[in-house]
Scaffold this active site. Structure first.
Site, PDB file in Angstrom:
ATOM      1  N   ASP A 296       1.312   5.642  -0.632  1.00  0.00           N
ATOM      2  CA  ASP A 296       0.366   6.070  -0.226  1.00  0.00           C
ATOM      3  C   ASP A 296       0.973   7.305  -1.191  1.00  0.00           C
ATOM      4  OD1 ASP A 296      -2.443   5.879   1.721  1.00  0.00           O
ATOM      5  OD2 ASP A 296      -0.478   6.354   2.973  1.00  0.00           O
TER       6      ASP A 296
ATOM      7  N   HIS B 243       0.889  -0.984   0.462  1.00  0.00           N
ATOM      8  CA  HIS B 243      -0.066   0.011   0.299  1.00  0.00           C
ATOM      9  C   HIS B 243       1.228   1.218  -0.034  1.00  0.00           C
ATOM     10  CE1 HIS B 243      -3.393   2.853   0.490  1.00  0.00           C
ATOM     11  NE2 HIS B 243      -2.484   2.897   2.016  1.00  0.00           N
TER      12      HIS B 243
ATOM     13  N   ASP C 211      -7.911   2.549   2.743  1.00  0.00           N
ATOM     14  CA  ASP C 211      -7.347   2.853   3.569  1.00  0.00           C
ATOM     15  C   ASP C 211      -8.045   3.826   3.647  1.00  0.00           C
ATOM     16  OD1 ASP C 211      -5.437   3.929   5.988  1.00  0.00           O
ATOM     17  OD2 ASP C 211      -4.135   5.000   4.215  1.00  0.00           O
TER      18      ASP C 211
ATOM     19  N   HIS D  66      -6.707   9.811  -0.487  1.00  0.00           N
ATOM     20  CA  HIS D  66      -7.212   9.945   0.902  1.00  0.00           C
ATOM     21  C   HIS D  66      -6.155  10.931   1.700  1.00  0.00           C
ATOM     22  CE1 HIS D  66      -5.143   5.370   0.448  1.00  0.00           C
ATOM     23  NE2 HIS D  66      -5.293   6.236   2.030  1.00  0.00           N
TER      24      HIS D  66
END
Length: 1005
Positions: A261, A259, A371, A575
């Site tokens: 970001d 993951h 997330d 996000h």
């Protein structure tokens, strides 16, 4: 037999620490190191390799925060080391987690990538040439541990200007090592068995058997000759590793993942490099293990790799073709879903899916959003109509009050569409496949009666390097191991296919997936949110006018420009960007990007309107909204309608002012607050007795943790109401409106409120200009309304959601701060009131009591002032608009569009008829554009907006040859329900909140 497990565990821990771990290295050999410090921002590998390097001593400090140093490494592999030789690199790694400190990427002299370097992935393979010589370049990024002082402390590291110039890392090790593979495998055997032992009850026979195996291993291993006895030690453990799992064991579908970001505690430019590092590691691991598979989302991240690392992208493409690298999610980024507008939410899917189909020939079937901070109830319909069948999230496990009741379920949206959803019980999307993680996945699963299986995404994220050889080794050892869940490495589709088959009657969850946490993200970093809102609506207008001009034959459709601008906006809906939870660098860059988008879109709109209206001096107005404004039809360019209403009466009374336009009578007291708002049609008073509408409230805002993310409910315990006025002025405006202007102050902050009543309008507009210089404060605008209700309607994408506003249950009480897009609405029999905004998302709606009964207070969250991770968040000037509109939901919808899609005055030679006109009541035309395939069809997106069944009639401004229902990717559907009523009207039968995409083929002469 007495229990000596504690002694045994202590002995094993010492053995590992003092003998096994050091024995990983069978030898070391020095290398020659030179360095080049990049003067400013990172440069391409080809430029760095050509730079002038200076000798560098291992143990010396390197670079500054956010700086980059390249190390040139030369060496010779000693004879006999063969494939066991590797370069070991320690950039000065700290105790911070992988992805939150220094990172590196090794390159060959030709500029191709080898592998990344991370705290838990420090070895780089070497490729010796003649004589054993090798040469590598290492790009080392001095990324600071931004949040080293916690999630509430201000940090200087979030901006290059304040991060400092001194070095923050020291190159601790850089040398050749000879790896002992037998010792490494023995350590993995022990990891798995001791991890399993730590999760099993001590009295189980299996636990005792594991202790016995460890005892046998200790007898077989000679600490004075670990390399020579490691194989014998492994043989002693082999029977314990060979004992098969129970038939009823939980099945773990282990998905290799990382993951990353797309921006957060690092800028976007660093995310590009984080992706390159992680992806290079994954490709290296695939070379080592032919069964390893990996899933990665976010088309944007692949696009970065394609642009900046084409050799790496070609390797990814080859692995995708093999089926071992799995693009998932189908979105441009893992976006926020609460504040992203309706058409932008569609484009997240259409841009993402098109990229994956064009570049790899695959179409992901799952939505992958582990997330994001809560999930809109519009998402099931959008996902399914974009071709997705499944949905995965993890974040709801962070709820601060209620445990979510399902792990595998059908999630139903506001229109009745559902999507098969999984919420991994492992409660992490960065698992290392440890015994602890596997046991938690099994223990917490709520699906055991029906389907004993779950997904476990494994790999270090955020630049930590992704899955490791050790994780894959654990997966292999736990594939069929007594006492452990059964683990198999696979793709998400394998899990969803099996789970859906096993759950034909899966439980159902209706409505939003509200995250009981991170409620402050609806408000933090207001300028980022304003940029998003403006960009979304400008893109709507730009597409409408460009499509109108293209169909009229007066201009070409700027498809590539629009796509590029959309992608910029979609990236910034990630996000941790749109929610305001990133460092200052990220948000200042986002604001610059939004300004560039605004300028280009306004120019594009002007070009289209100039082509449509021609050169002339006729005063016209271009209305891109889906409803008429000031007499100008939706989608038309026309002269503004004549003002039919009388100017608003403005009089002084009781030390204040009264504004009356015959529809509303507004009384403003001497403090510049609304004490009365009467609807003339019904005679109803909208302001509860004793209350004041428009009151600014400043609350202390000190959450327990996660400062930019959270609002804690106890903010209500501390409030300062700005009732006093520094000055009150009233005037009549040239358009006949009446305005009252009020000045207020608090410390270093200044506030100017305006209350404006326009002729012929059943709305009062409140303007709030703020020069904000507070710290850890929350600014709310209080709007008390004399409405007896227990629920409020909030706009979400393509409709609205009703939420309870009482606190009957813990679920209701936890929903104390909620999100709305352009409006919310409260109503009782005979009176409805909408509150619309032009840039606000966070709201609270509470029930109150007085002598007259129940009333509600709508609180708009205007600004926050968190100090972490950006200590200057929201400081400075802001200008916001709010309207209170009397009427039903339809009035709130229209007001939301009026505020956000302003009419544009132009001068031209002629009026322009709408390409697509205003839909009949209850239906909204959300988007008008040309088809992405370049075929010339007009794409019209229409949704049912009131929550009922209706026939929608949509007038067309050009003769149509055909109308075909399509999915969101504009692919015609097998079942076509779109009808043409003659050549110039589209007829649609709509169910509640249904979204329809129709391709209209213009009739060509």
């Amino acid at each position: 037999m007495h229990d000596d497990s504690a002694r045994l565990n202590g002995k094993l821990a010492r053995l590992r620490r003092e003998w096994l771990e050091p024995a990983r290295e069978a030898g070391t050999h020095p290398v020659a190191v030179a360095a080049w410090d990049v003067p400013d921002e990172p440069v391409p590998p080809a430029e760095a390799i050509r730079a002038e390097y200076e000798p560098f001593t291992v143990g010396s400090p390197w670079s500054r925060p956010w700086g980059t140093t390249w190390f040139h490494v030369r060496g010779t592999v000693p004879e006999g080391w063969g494939g066991d030789a590797a370069l070991l690199v320690d950039l000065g790694f700290s105790g911070a987690g992988p992805g939150f400190q220094a990172e590196g990427l090794a390159f060959r002299p030709d500029g191709s990538t080898v592998k990344a370097i991370a705290p838990r992935n420090r070895h780089v393979p070497v490729e010796p040439g003649p004589g054993g010589e090798f040469e590598l370049y290492i790009e080392a990024a001095a990324n600071p541990d931004v949040m080293r002082d916690g999630w509430t402390a201000p940090t200087p590291f979030g901006d290059k200007a304040t991060a400092g110039d001194g070095p923050i890392y020291r190159l601790e090790r850089l040398e050749l090592v000879r790896r002992d593979r037998d010792v490494e495998e023995l350590l993995l055997d022990l990891d798995v068995l001791t991890g399993l032992l730590g999760e099993l009850p001590p009295a189980l026979p299996r636990s005792q058997a594991l202790l016995g195996a460890i005892e046998s291993m200790l007898r077989a291993l000679d600490p004075d000759d670990v390399p020579g006895t490691a194989r014998a030690a492994r043989a002693a453990l082999a029977p314990a590793l060979a004992s098969p799992a129970a038939a009823s064991a939980h099945e773990v579908y282990a998905v290799g993942h990382a993951h990353i970001d797309s921006a957060w505690l690092w800028p976007v430019r660093e995310t590009v490099r984080k992706c390159a590092r992680t992806f290079s590691n994954v490709l290296h691991l695939m070379d080592l293990d032919p069964d390893f598979t990996f899933a990665a989302s976010s088309a944007q991240q692949y696009a970065w790799i394609k642009e900046s690392y084409p050799e790496l992208f070609a390797s990814i493409r080859a692995r995708v073709a093999e089926g071992r690298w799995i693009p998932v999610g189908g979105m441009w980024v893992e976006s926020d879903t609460n504040m992203v507008g309706p058409e932008a939410m569609v484009r997240q899917f259409t841009e993402g899916k098109r990229f994956f189909m064009e570049e790899f020939g695959v179409e992901p079937r799952e939505v992958w959003l582990p997330d994001s901070f809560g999930y809109s109830a519009a998402l099931p319909q959008i996902a399914r109509k974009a071709g997705a069948d499944w949905f995965l999230t993890q974040k709801i496990s962070w709820n601060d009050t209620n445990a979510f009741p399902h792990h595998t379920f059908r999630w139903e949206g506001i229109d009745g569409t559902d999507v098969f959803t999984h919420f991994p019980p492992v409660d992490t999307y960065n698992s290392d496949l440890s015994g602890k993680d596997l046991a938690r996945a099994e223990r917490q699963s709520r699906d055991q009666r029906r389907s004993n299986r779950s997904i476990v995404p494994f790999g270090y994220g955020d630049g930590g390097g992704g899955p490791t050889r050790e994780m894959v080794g654990r997966a292999r050892r736990t594939a069929d191991l007594e006492g452990s869940p059964k683990v198999r490495m696979t793709a998400p589709a394998a899990f969803f296919t099996d789970a859906q088959r096993a759950h034909p009657d899966a439980p159902r969850w209706l409505g939003e997936l509200y995250l009981e946490y991170h409620r402050g993200t609806y408000t933090s970093q207001h300028r980022t949110k304003l940029g998003n809102r403006r960009s979304e609506h400008l893109l709507r207008a730009a597409e409408l006018w460009a499509a109108t001009a293209a169909v009229a034959g007066v201009a070409d459709y700027p498809a590539e420009r629009l796509r590029r601008l959309w992608r910029t906006v979609l990236l910034q809906q990630f996000h941790d960007i749109l929610p305001g939870s990133s460092i200052a660098w990220v948000h200042r860059e986002a604001e610059r990007n939004y300004e560039a988008v605004r300028a280009e879109l306004e120019a594009l709109v002007a070009e289209s309107l100039r082509a449509l209206a021609g050169d002339g001096d006729l005063p016209l107005v271009a209305n891109a909204a889906p409803a008429a404004v000031d007499g100008v039809p939706a989608g038309a360019v026309a002269a503004r309608g004549e003002a039919a209403a009388e100017p608003v009466a403005l009089t002084a009374a009781d030390g204040g002012h009264v504004l009356d336009n015959g529809l509303l009578r507004v009384a403003i007291d001497a403090d510049g607050l609304v004490r009365s708002l009467v609807d003339a049609e019904t005679g109803r008073e909208v302001v509860p007795a004793g209350e004041r509408l428009g009151l600014l409230r400043v609350h202390r805002d000190v959450p327990a943790q996660w400062e930019a993310w959270d609002i804690d409910q106890d903010y209500r315990d501390s409030v300062e109401e700005l009732r006093g006025a520094d000055g009150v002025e009233a005037e009549t405006l040239p358009d006949g409106s009446a305005l009252v202007r009020v000045r207020r102050s608090r410390g270093a902050s200044a506030f100017v409120q305006t209350f404006t009543l326009a002729p012929g309008a059943r709305r009062l507009e409140l303007g709030t200009e703020v020069d904000w210089h507070e710290r850890r404060r929350l600014l709310k605008l209080a709007l008390p309304l004399a409405v007896h209700t227990d629920r409020a309607a909030s706009e979400i994408q393509f409709g609205h959601l009703y939420r309870p506003i009482h606190t009957n249950t813990s679920w209701d009480a936890a929903r104390f701060e909620t999100v709305a897009q352009r409006w919310l609405h409260v109503a009782e029999e005979g009176l409805g009131v909408g509150v619309a905004n032009d840039q606000t998302y966070g709201h609270d709606v509470t029930r109150r009591h007085n002598d007259d009964g129940v009333y509600v207070v709508v609180g708009e969250s205007l600004l926050r002032a968190p100090m972490s991770p950006d200590p200057d968040a929201d400081q400075g000037r802001h200008s916001m608009r709010t309207t209170v509109v009397v009427g039903g939901v339809d009035a709130a919808i229209r007001e939301g569009y009026r505020l956000n899609v302003p009419a544009v005055p132009i001068r031209g030679a002629r009026a322009v008829e709408p390409l697509v006109g205003e839909a009949s009541p209850g239906a909204i035309v959300e988007a008008v554009k040309l088809a992405d395939d370049g075929g010339g069809d007009v794409v019209v997106r229409v949704y049912e907006a009131w929550g009922g069944r209706r026939t929608a009639l949509v007038p067309l401004g050009a003769d149509a040859a055909a109308a075909v229902d399509a999915d969101l990717l504009e692919r015609p559907l097998d079942r076509n329900r779109a009808e043409l009523s003659g050549d110039r009207e589209l007829r649609l039968e709509l169910s509640p909140f249904e979204v329809r995409t129709v391709r209209i083929t213009p009739r060509r002469n």
